[in-house]
Every structure is written in C-alpha cells, then in structure tokens.
Enzyme design. Structure first.
Site, PDB file in Angstrom:
ATOM      1  N   GLN A   1      28.005  33.689  49.902  1.00 23.38           N
ATOM      2  CA  GLN A   1      28.950  34.890  50.481  1.00 23.38           C
ATOM      3  C   GLN A   1      30.169  33.955  50.956  1.00 23.38           C
ATOM      4  OE1 GLN A   1      25.418  34.825  51.872  1.00 23.38           O
ATOM      5  NE2 GLN A   1      24.771  36.133  50.135  1.00 23.38           N
TER       6      GLN A   1
ATOM      7  N   GLY B   1      25.406  35.735  44.024  1.00 22.90           N
ATOM      8  CA  GLY B   1      25.488  35.324  42.588  1.00 22.90           C
ATOM      9  C   GLY B   1      26.502  34.350  42.260  1.00 22.90           C
ATOM     10  N   HIS B   2      25.906  33.347  41.851  1.00 27.63           N
ATOM     11  CA  HIS B   2      27.022  32.355  41.577  1.00 27.63           C
ATOM     12  C   HIS B   2      27.264  32.053  40.055  1.00 27.63           C
ATOM     13  CE1 HIS B   2      26.380  30.536  45.826  1.00 27.63           C
ATOM     14  NE2 HIS B   2      27.120  31.612  45.667  1.00 27.63           N
TER      15      HIS B   2
ATOM     16  N   LYS C   1      33.180  29.836  43.991  1.00 27.50           N
ATOM     17  CA  LYS C   1      32.225  28.885  44.931  1.00 27.50           C
ATOM     18  C   LYS C   1      31.531  27.870  43.715  1.00 27.50           C
ATOM     19  CE  LYS C   1      30.333  31.177  47.937  1.00 27.50           C
ATOM     20  NZ  LYS C   1      31.013  32.690  47.404  1.00 27.50           N
TER      21      LYS C   1
ATOM     22  N   ASP D   1      32.466  35.324  46.449  1.00 25.68           N
ATOM     23  CA  ASP D   1      32.966  35.809  45.197  1.00 25.68           C
ATOM     24  C   ASP D   1      34.033  34.764  45.006  1.00 25.68           C
ATOM     25  OD1 ASP D   1      30.869  37.565  44.930  1.00 25.68           O
ATOM     26  OD2 ASP D   1      32.267  39.127  45.580  1.00 25.68           O
TER      27      ASP D   1
END
Ligand code: GDP
Length: 427
Positions: free
Chosen positions: A224, A40-41, A16, A13
């Site tokens: 991650q 989750g991006h 990225k 988180d």
C-alpha cells in the site's frame, strides 16, 4: 551491508514491485512486514507478468530468500495458491520462503465480515478489497487472533476457533442475517493448512537478526502507501496497518539501527484506489487520459484508479513521516505525450494558502490545489537508460519534483520492464 526499506510514498500502486524487483539484485533477503493479500504487486520480466499478493516479489530472483514477517496477515489458501502459481511459471522457491510463526491468520469469517461491513456502510464504504484484512487486524489487536503457529496445535486452534465463532457467528447471523460458520470444519481445514505451511514456519525475527549479524543485505518491501497508513493517512479511508517506514521494524522484529536507507516510491503523477480525499484528482478528460495511458486499474481488484497531478504537499508529508533518503520516480513514460504538466505546490483552504497536508479529513477534502505548470516533452522516454538520455524538459520536470519534496532521486522508471530503469550515478 545495505538494509533498505521501500515505501509507497502516495496512496499505493506506485510501482513498488518493479523497484523491489530491481533492487533485489543487490539484496539477499526480501521481507514483507505489513498488509496481506490486499496488496497487488506486478512485475513484468521479458514479457511474462507476475502478480504477487503475499509473497515478496524478490522470489523471482534465484537464490534470494523471502520472508513474510509477523506484521503480515496471512490467508493460507492465498499463500499456497501463490506458491503454486510461482512454480507453474517455472520458478523454484524451495528453501527460500520463510513465514513468521507470529503472523496473524485471515480466517473465512474475516472475509465474510469485511464484505458484510462494507455493504452495511453503503455510500460511506471504505473501498476495501474484501479479503478480510481489516477484520483480521481487529482480532490481532483484540488479542484473540489466530497466529500461524497456532495452526500446528490442535489444542490452541480448537480453543481459539471456538471462542472466535461464539462472537462471529452471533454477528453474522443476528446482525447480518447470514449463515454461521461450522467450528469443526474450520478447525479441520486450518489444521490441514498448518501441515502445508509447516515447512515455511520460522521465527523470522531471529532469522533476520542472524542474517543482519552476518552482513546480509535486507530489503523491506512495503505494501500500500503512506497516505493509507492507519494512523497517519486519510483516516478512515486507509488500510488497516501502518504502512510507513517505522512499521518495517515492528512488522519484522528488527531494530531500527539496522536500517540504512528508506526509498520512497512515487509515480510522476498521483493515483488512488477506493474512496477518500484526493486533492489533485482529475475528474475530467485529463484524468481519463492518465488512466488509459498508465493502465491505472487495480492489480488485486481490477478497479479503475483515480488519477491526478503530482502533489508536492502530500509528498512532503510522506517525507516527514518516512524520512526518505531518496526517491524512486516511476511511470515517467506515461506523461510522454502530455503538452503541459502541472505540479501542486500548495493548497488553499478557507481562503488561506497552506503548504502542509491537513490532518482533518474534511479539510483534506476541502482544499483546492495551487499548481505550477511546466512544458511537456512530447517524445518517448521509454528507451532512456541514463538520466542524460531523457529529453531536457523531462529532466527539468523530475528535478523540480525532487526539489519540491526535498529528497534526491535515486531511480527513475520509464517502463514496466526490469531494464527500463535509470539509476542515479550517486546511488
Ligand atoms: P505496486 O503495488 O506499488 O507494486 O504497484 P502495482 O504493481 O499495482 O502497479 C504498478 C503498475 O505499473 C504495474 O502494472 C507495473 O508493471 C507498472 N509499472 C511500474 N513501473 C512502470 C513505469 O515506469 N512505466 C510504466 N508504463 N509502467 C510501470
């Protein structure tokens, strides 16, 4: 030609997706190489929010190609859902998405087992996203995983589903007391998925080798973070894949000599989701303040993230594991209103000072951070576009972080929008 690997330097988180989105402008192909829909991006462009779980965030740039490599575990339903969301938001992805024939499929029984095992672990649960990622990797390594290419063969899929269900159904019914899965239904459903995935299925290792030969710029997007690496992270509170830079080569089938740089993404502070040691965690009002100002809630699960000060010991470990060529420091703006900043420079453990991150989980949990303090800057940084636009105290803070980790800064992010990015002129 510049082939870059982007790696989360902390516990994930780190922002990225924003940096990948930014660097995609200078790349031709963006590659995911590990993890699954547990990532989750979030990218915000002109106020519109896009959350990606499987498809590389590079898809937002017209003309750029996106690869999901062999190291990813793929839930076909999630993949197709994400493609639909992308087209619903007006993006055209036709001919730009390539899916490895060797990526492992996440099956419904993986999702069931992930959730049942977490429940069984009780207080020592890992804090997985419950999306079946760990069990899918277990089957990959156990050599009975179902791969993307298998969905195109009635024979291969039927044989593998039948063999898997013999064990999985016994576990699910006898150990966990839940209902079994029906083999015929699974085979029919996943053959249907195979038909839908067909246009994207490619030998992506060959595709990337050709692209590299033709001088295309490749951007490898890690999911991650370093401290969640299954070998090098805070085991067992880690993800089920290798998240460090070396994994980009294994998970996409490209040789390490093709890589030119490794960019470590770090927040100007630290967060972590899920359980496990976190030396600089703030459980007080300050931690709450970082969480609220930084909007530190998981993009995949909505879980509140644990928040704490920047940990230079952990970051040095990340540099040692990844060999960063530069750092991108994100979310500087979150600290704008803090009167004092603290940076962890070493730990004490059993009365001794140490400056390395312990490999032993109990020692990780037992360390006490040693901090140095710096003045805050007490004004907004979100409009800065050059390093020199930043208040002097913010410049000193960033320089100190970079100096302690021993890696130069290439980018600083001062807000979620694409243009809220400062690029170091040497980059
Ligand atoms: P990732 O998994 O590493 O891509 O990170 P996430 O997308 O889960 O979390 C990053 C969050 O921070 C997203 O909501 C981004 O929009 C946001 N973000 C990224 N960079 C910045 C920044 O510099 N400042 C602020 N305030 N938010 C940022």
């Amino acid at each position: 030609m510049a082939n870059r690997i982007i790696i989360g330097a902390q516990w994930g988180d780190e922002g990225k997706a924003k940096i990948v989105d930014y660097l995609t402008e200078h790349s031709d192909i963006v590659v995911r190489f590990q993890g699954g829909a547990n990532a989750g991006h979030t990218v915000i462009v002109k106020g519109t929010k896009f959350i990606f779980h499987l498809i590389p965030a590079g898809i937002m740039h017209p003309g750029k190609e996106c690869v999901i490599g062999n190291g990813v575990v793929l839930d076909p339903a999630q993949f197709l859902k994400e493609l639909k969301e992308i087209s619903d938001k007006g993006l055209d992805y036709a001919g730009r998405v390539f899916l490895s024939d060797r990526a492992t499929i996440v099956m419904p029984y993986h999702i069931a087992l992930d959730q049942l095992r977490e429940k069984m672990r009780g207080n020592s649960k890992i804090g997985t996203t419950g999306r079946g990622i760990g069990p899918a990797y277990m089957d990959k390594v156990g050599r009975w995983g179902i791969r993307v290419g298998d969905l195109l063969s009635v024979h291969a899929l039927s044989e593998k589903v039948t063999m898997n269900l013999e064990e999985k159904n016994a576990l699910i019914t006898k150990v966990f007391g839940e209902k079994p899965f029906n083999a015929e239904k699974l085979i029919a459903d996943y053959l249907a998925f195979g038909e839908q995935l067909k246009p994207y299925i490619t030998d992506t290792s060959v595709f990337l080798a050709k692209a590299a030969q033709n001088g295309k710029n490749l951007l490898f997007e890690g999911a991650q973070g370093t401290m969640l690496d299954v070998d090098h992270g805070t085991y067992p509170f880690v993800t089920s894949s290798n998240t460090i830079a070396g994994s980009a080569c294994c998970g996409s089938g490209i040789g390490p000599t093709h890589i030119h740089s490794v960019i470590g993404i770090t927040k100007a502070y630290t967060t972590r989701v899920g359980n496990g040691p976190f030396p600089t965690e703030l459980t007080d009002e300050m931690g709450e303040r970082i969480r609220n100002v930084g909007g530190e809630y998981g993009a995949t699960t909505g879980r509140p993230r644990r928040c704490g000060w920047f940990d230079a010991v952990q970051m040095k470990k990340a540099h040692q594991l990844n060999g960063f060529t530069s750092l991108a420091i994100t979310k500087l703006d979150v600290l704008d209103s803090f009167p004092k900043m603290r940076i962890c420079t070493s730990y004490t453990l059993n009365g001794e000072t140490i400056d390395t991150f312990p490999g032993n989980i109990d020692e990780c949990a037992a360390v006490t951070p040693v901090y140095e303090e710096m003045d805050g800057w007490n004004c907004s940084t979100s409009a800065a576009r050059e390093f020199s636009d930043l208040p002097e105290k913010a410049q000193r803070y960033l320089e100190r972080l970079s100096q302690l980790v021993g890696v130069p800064m290439s980018l600083v992010s001062v807000g979620p929008e694409r243009d809220q990015t400062i690029v170091n002129s040497d980059f």
